[in-house]
Every structure is written in C-alpha cells, then in structure tokens.
Design a protein around this motif. Sequence first.
Motif, PDB file in Angstrom:
ATOM      1  N   PRO A   1     -75.365  -9.311 -40.374  1.00  0.00           N
ATOM      2  CA  PRO A   1     -76.864  -9.031 -40.784  1.00  0.00           C
ATOM      3  C   PRO A   1     -77.010  -8.244 -42.137  1.00  0.00           C
ATOM      4  O   PRO A   1     -76.319  -7.313 -42.193  1.00  0.00           O
ATOM      5  CB  PRO A   1     -77.331  -8.532 -39.750  1.00  0.00           C
ATOM      6  CG  PRO A   1     -76.620  -8.802 -38.510  1.00  0.00           C
ATOM      7  CD  PRO A   1     -75.183  -8.970 -38.820  1.00  0.00           C
TER       8      PRO A   1
ATOM      9  N   LEU B   1     -74.843 -14.536 -39.675  1.00  0.00           N
ATOM     10  CA  LEU B   1     -74.835 -16.230 -40.134  1.00  0.00           C
ATOM     11  C   LEU B   1     -73.193 -16.495 -40.178  1.00  0.00           C
ATOM     12  O   LEU B   1     -72.598 -16.042 -40.756  1.00  0.00           O
ATOM     13  CB  LEU B   1     -75.323 -16.236 -41.524  1.00  0.00           C
ATOM     14  CG  LEU B   1     -75.270 -18.053 -42.236  1.00  0.00           C
ATOM     15  CD1 LEU B   1     -76.314 -18.790 -41.477  1.00  0.00           C
ATOM     16  CD2 LEU B   1     -75.654 -17.761 -43.613  1.00  0.00           C
TER      17      LEU B   1
ATOM     18  N   THR C   1     -78.134 -12.748 -45.873  1.00  0.00           N
ATOM     19  CA  THR C   1     -78.482 -12.579 -44.363  1.00  0.00           C
ATOM     20  C   THR C   1     -79.544 -11.304 -44.501  1.00  0.00           C
ATOM     21  O   THR C   1     -79.208 -10.251 -43.925  1.00  0.00           O
ATOM     22  CB  THR C   1     -77.295 -12.136 -43.586  1.00  0.00           C
ATOM     23  OG1 THR C   1     -76.788 -11.182 -43.884  1.00  0.00           O
ATOM     24  CG2 THR C   1     -76.475 -13.538 -43.282  1.00  0.00           C
TER      25      THR C   1
ATOM     26  N   GLY D   1     -76.672 -19.073 -36.577  1.00  0.00           N
ATOM     27  CA  GLY D   1     -77.466 -17.902 -37.178  1.00  0.00           C
ATOM     28  C   GLY D   1     -78.315 -18.485 -38.157  1.00  0.00           C
ATOM     29  O   GLY D   1     -78.885 -19.566 -38.287  1.00  0.00           O
ATOM     30  N   LYS D   2     -78.611 -17.603 -39.150  1.00  0.00           N
ATOM     31  CA  LYS D   2     -79.910 -17.711 -40.020  1.00  0.00           C
ATOM     32  C   LYS D   2     -79.622 -16.892 -41.275  1.00  0.00           C
ATOM     33  O   LYS D   2     -79.062 -15.829 -41.272  1.00  0.00           O
ATOM     34  CB  LYS D   2     -81.107 -17.047 -39.378  1.00  0.00           C
ATOM     35  CG  LYS D   2     -82.364 -17.362 -40.129  1.00  0.00           C
ATOM     36  CD  LYS D   2     -83.571 -16.838 -39.313  1.00  0.00           C
ATOM     37  CE  LYS D   2     -84.858 -16.931 -40.258  1.00  0.00           C
ATOM     38  NZ  LYS D   2     -86.121 -16.712 -39.461  1.00  0.00           N
ATOM     39  N   GLY D   3     -79.836 -17.284 -42.494  1.00  0.00           N
ATOM     40  CA  GLY D   3     -79.660 -16.728 -43.779  1.00  0.00           C
ATOM     41  C   GLY D   3     -80.498 -17.541 -44.785  1.00  0.00           C
ATOM     42  O   GLY D   3     -81.260 -18.370 -44.492  1.00  0.00           O
TER      43      GLY D   3
ATOM     44  N   CYS E   1     -68.256  -8.962 -44.802  1.00  0.00           N
ATOM     45  CA  CYS E   1     -68.149 -10.261 -44.423  1.00  0.00           C
ATOM     46  C   CYS E   1     -66.666 -10.667 -44.237  1.00  0.00           C
ATOM     47  O   CYS E   1     -65.925  -9.769 -44.749  1.00  0.00           O
ATOM     48  CB  CYS E   1     -68.651 -11.478 -45.421  1.00  0.00           C
ATOM     49  SG  CYS E   1     -70.306 -11.450 -46.023  1.00  0.00           S
TER      50      CYS E   1
END
Length: 207
Positions: free
Chosen positions: A118, A180, A174, A139-141, A95
């Motif tokens: 990801p 994310l 993630t 994004g998504k997490g 990250c």
Amino acid sequence: MPNGVHYLDTKSAQIYQSSSDQLYFFKVFIGNQTIEVEEGDCIYYFDDVLEYAHLKKGKCSINSLHCATLIRGYMPPEASISLKGVTVLPYINGCSTKQLFPPIRQGDPTLQYLYMPPNSSEQAHHIHSTARVVLVLRGKGQSIVGLDKHAHTEELYKGKVCILEPMCPHHFETPFDEPLVVVPLHIFSSIPQSEQNHPMYNGTYRI
C-alpha cells in the motif's frame, strides 16, 4: 485514453494483436476463449482459479478464462508454476518481485510477478523498449500513463488487463490501503535473475 496503452477486462472476450511495426508479434486473448496455437508459436496463460501460470507451445488448443498471450516464433520448454508463495527479489520503493518463467536466453520473453505494498509506486515514470501485458491478480491500484498535464489515470483491479506498447510513458501506484499484485509478461526481457539485476529492473528506463 492516451496513445500507447490498452485497458481490457476479463469479464468480456476480446482480442488484442500487436501492430505490424513492432519487432515481436504477439496476440492477447482476454476473457473466455478457446485458442488454437500453431506449431512454432507458444502461449502464456492461467488456470481457471488463478492459482497457476502455464507456458505451452504449439501445436495445441487451450481454454482460457482470463488472459492468454500468444507469441509468434518462440518455442520454450513447456512449464507450469504456482502463483502462490513470497516474492524473493527486491524492487523499487518497497516493492518486490519473483520470476515465474525466467528468460532462457538474453532477450527472451519472461513472465514476472510484482507485489506492490500500500501507498507505493513501482517506479518513477518510465518506458520500456518492448510491450508489456499486465494482468491484475489481486488488490487495487492505479495506472498513470502519458506526460505532464496529458497524463491519464486508470483504476486497476482484479481481472483488469493493461497492455503497454513500446515507449509508452507510465507507472503504477497504490494510493489505497491495500496492496496490488500484477503479473506482467515482458515480450522482450534482458538477463536472468540476480539480487538487483533482473528483468523487472532491466528494460526499464526512467524519464
């Protein structure tokens, strides 16, 4: 939902206020709100299209569509900064981060920008000594809060706000094939920035 965390969505107008036993008073305004900021306070907020973050001190009135956090008794210089651009500071597990509004002095509030690729985790399970207000920018997490068999998993998506109270065990992941990006406001920080000594690291305690 476990104790110590509050999940809100910017699609509806809500207000969260810190409890009286916390060291720092703050109030979070979620969704479409007009906010009166008193002299002696300041507010962190975002433009309508989530391209800029703003920091403004009272006395003033602002309109916010997403997430605005008022902090009592802190009067930093007013500023605006783009939410675009690359991250410049390394963080855990691939990250990375950058400081949007760095702390002026040790311990002052700071607004950070955290990019999680990801299939990563932004930390091992950990706690913070003071609250965090986290807006999901895109994004998504997942947010995992609590300990062992009592841990709770909550989906993170654009427009979700996660308010973590002090000493709340948590971490973000993630597990999907997309990154994310979150913007966490640290109500209390530590020191300004250097390569591996910056507010995303400091004030975080693995458990």
